[in-house]
Scaffold this motif. Sequence first.
Motif, short mmCIF file in Angstrom:
data_model
loop_
_atom_site.label_atom_id
_atom_site.label_comp_id
_atom_site.label_asym_id
_atom_site.label_seq_id
_atom_site.Cartn_x
_atom_site.Cartn_y
_atom_site.Cartn_z
N CYS A 170 -141.81 -38.17 52.68
CA CYS A 170 -141.66 -38.41 51.24
C CYS A 170 -142.11 -37.23 50.40
N CYS A 177 -135.67 -37.71 45.64
CA CYS A 177 -134.66 -38.36 46.48
C CYS A 177 -133.51 -38.95 45.69
N GLY A 212 -131.38 -42.07 46.43
CA GLY A 212 -131.52 -43.16 47.39
C GLY A 212 -132.86 -42.98 48.08
N CYS A 213 -133.04 -43.61 49.19
CA CYS A 213 -134.30 -43.45 49.93
C CYS A 213 -133.98 -43.06 51.37
N LYS A 264 -135.81 -42.04 53.68
CA LYS A 264 -136.79 -42.58 54.64
C LYS A 264 -136.39 -43.98 55.11
#
Length: 99
Positions: free
Chosen positions: A40, A44, A46-47, A49
């Motif tokens: 992280c 970003c 979106g994500c 991760k």
Amino acid sequence: MSVTFTSRNKMKPKTAEAMSQLLCEIRKALPLDRSDILLCRRVCIGCPKKLIQYLRREVEDWEWALAQGDQPSLGDISSLAKTSRKIYKALEKNGLVAS
Ligand code: SF4
């Protein structure tokens, strides 16, 4: 990432073989085991991760299921291929895979 199931051979691969090929392609094309994605440190879109964690779980579940002798349906293969393409595009937007 290009994922195709057409073969020049006359015989269609069994679904377990097709799923196994797809899993290999996903592992080659997507950075499922890259730890920096899980840290992280980026701005970003979106994500990434969560997307990678989701896809890794899907891939590992299917690898386990195939090892148990499960036969996926064509729908299972198509669904995983579609999800993988979407996640690849999201990672591409975040600069985490080559365009
Ligand atoms: S969007 Fe996801 S990957 Fe990005 S910083 Fe937030 S939790 Fe981490």
